[in-house]
Design a protein around this motif. Structure first.
Motif, PDB file in Angstrom:
ATOM      1  N   VAL A 170       2.086   3.692  -1.398  1.00  0.00           N
ATOM      2  CA  VAL A 170       2.422   5.108  -1.567  1.00  0.00           C
ATOM      3  C   VAL A 170       3.489   5.518  -0.559  1.00  0.00           C
ATOM      4  O   VAL A 170       4.454   6.219  -0.910  1.00  0.00           O
ATOM      5  N   ASP A 171       3.313   5.093   0.682  1.00  0.00           N
ATOM      6  CA  ASP A 171       4.287   5.449   1.713  1.00  0.00           C
ATOM      7  C   ASP A 171       5.662   4.873   1.400  1.00  0.00           C
ATOM      8  O   ASP A 171       6.692   5.527   1.632  1.00  0.00           O
ATOM      9  N   ALA A 174       7.162   6.948  -1.359  1.00  0.00           N
ATOM     10  CA  ALA A 174       7.552   8.252  -0.843  1.00  0.00           C
ATOM     11  C   ALA A 174       8.867   8.164  -0.067  1.00  0.00           C
ATOM     12  O   ALA A 174       9.733   9.043  -0.191  1.00  0.00           O
ATOM     13  N   ARG A 187      11.007   8.892  -8.624  1.00  0.00           N
ATOM     14  CA  ARG A 187       9.953   9.901  -8.791  1.00  0.00           C
ATOM     15  C   ARG A 187       8.799   9.330  -9.624  1.00  0.00           C
ATOM     16  O   ARG A 187       7.626   9.558  -9.327  1.00  0.00           O
ATOM     17  N   TYR A 190       6.797   6.863  -7.515  1.00  0.00           N
ATOM     18  CA  TYR A 190       5.957   7.584  -6.553  1.00  0.00           C
ATOM     19  C   TYR A 190       4.724   8.161  -7.238  1.00  0.00           C
ATOM     20  O   TYR A 190       3.599   8.072  -6.725  1.00  0.00           O
ATOM     21  N   LEU A 194       0.776   7.047  -6.439  1.00  0.00           N
ATOM     22  CA  LEU A 194      -0.278   8.009  -6.128  1.00  0.00           C
ATOM     23  C   LEU A 194      -1.457   7.853  -7.080  1.00  0.00           C
ATOM     24  O   LEU A 194      -2.624   7.879  -6.661  1.00  0.00           O
ATOM     25  N   PHE A 212      -3.160  13.207  -0.663  1.00  0.00           N
ATOM     26  CA  PHE A 212      -2.511  12.557  -1.797  1.00  0.00           C
ATOM     27  C   PHE A 212      -2.918  13.215  -3.125  1.00  0.00           C
ATOM     28  O   PHE A 212      -2.125  13.242  -4.068  1.00  0.00           O
ATOM     29  N   LYS A 215      -0.610  16.189  -3.395  1.00  0.00           N
ATOM     30  CA  LYS A 215       0.757  15.799  -3.750  1.00  0.00           C
ATOM     31  C   LYS A 215       0.835  15.340  -5.199  1.00  0.00           C
ATOM     32  O   LYS A 215       1.824  15.622  -5.899  1.00  0.00           O
TER      33      LYS A 215
END
Length: 224
Positions: A170-171, A174, A187, A190, A194, A212, A215
């Protein structure tokens, strides 16, 4: 089952003496069978036990972990102390640990294991010993409670480790999106990272999971 647990405990906690015993047993059985069946049996049985003794040095604790996880009774334990030894494993020091097991019927049993002999399930290419003073889930066979398997994924320390490992994807996604916020591919990647993370950690109260979730909800509501 208690007898088998005791045997596996000896094989994993006393690997040197187990090696000597298995080799000696192979020589003895080979000699006896050789007298009855011919000399060819002597070598075959001796070699088989030698290979078994060598296999125990590398895989004994994995067999012990699978056995205890399959037939053991669930309890909990706490590491109460650790001490660095003079031995090494893959150029890293081996530690000896003291622990206390709380059985299903409420008894306390003192334990001892080290980095090499610790049985941990699931089996991974990593030795995940619980932090000192933190209770973890374990299994044992009634009648020989000294032999335990640490259930890392069902313990808090294992769950924290899994969360840290899983959030790496995830990081990365991002950071990729931050480098180019208008890139639709970034996008989408990402959003998918997630979703995968939240599916694995559904129901967790960890602050990272909650963040998360927020987000992910924002991304789902944003125009694509």
């Amino acid at each position: 089952m208690a007898v088998l647990s005791a045997v596996l405990y000896f094989l994993t906690h006393q690997p040197f003496w187990a090696f000597v015993l298995l080799c000696g047993l192979g020589l003895g059985l080979g000699w006896l069978w050789g007298r009855r069946r011919g000399r060819g049996w002597w070598g075959g049985i001796s070699i088989a036990f030698l290979l078994l003794a060598q296999a125990n040095l590398f895989a004994g604790r994995y067999l012990n972990a699978w056995f205890l996880d399959a037939v053991g009774t669930e309890g909990s334990a706490v590491v109460t102390g650790s001490k660095r030894t003079s031995a090494k494993l893959n150029n890293s020091p081996v530690y000896a640990y003291a622990a206390v097991l709380r059985t299903a019927d409420g008894r306390d049993v003192e334990l001892a294991f080290d980095t090499v002999s610790a049985a941990i399930h699931p089996v991974r290419n990593a030795i995940l010993i619980p932090p000192r003073g933190e209770r973890f889930v374990a299994k044992y066979v009634p009648g020989f409670e000294r032999n335990i398997v640490i259930l890392s994924d069902r313990s808090d320390y294992g769950a924290r480790r899994a969360l840290v490992e899983d959030r790496a994807a995830v990081d990365q996604a991002a950071a990729q999106l931050a480098a180019s916020p208008d890139n639709p591919t970034f996008r989408a990647e990402y959003r998918e990272a997630l979703r995968a993370f939240l599916a694995k950690h559904y129901g967790s109260d960890d602050p990272v999971v909650k963040e998360f979730e927020r987000k992910s909800a924002e991304l789902e509501q944003a125009p694509r």
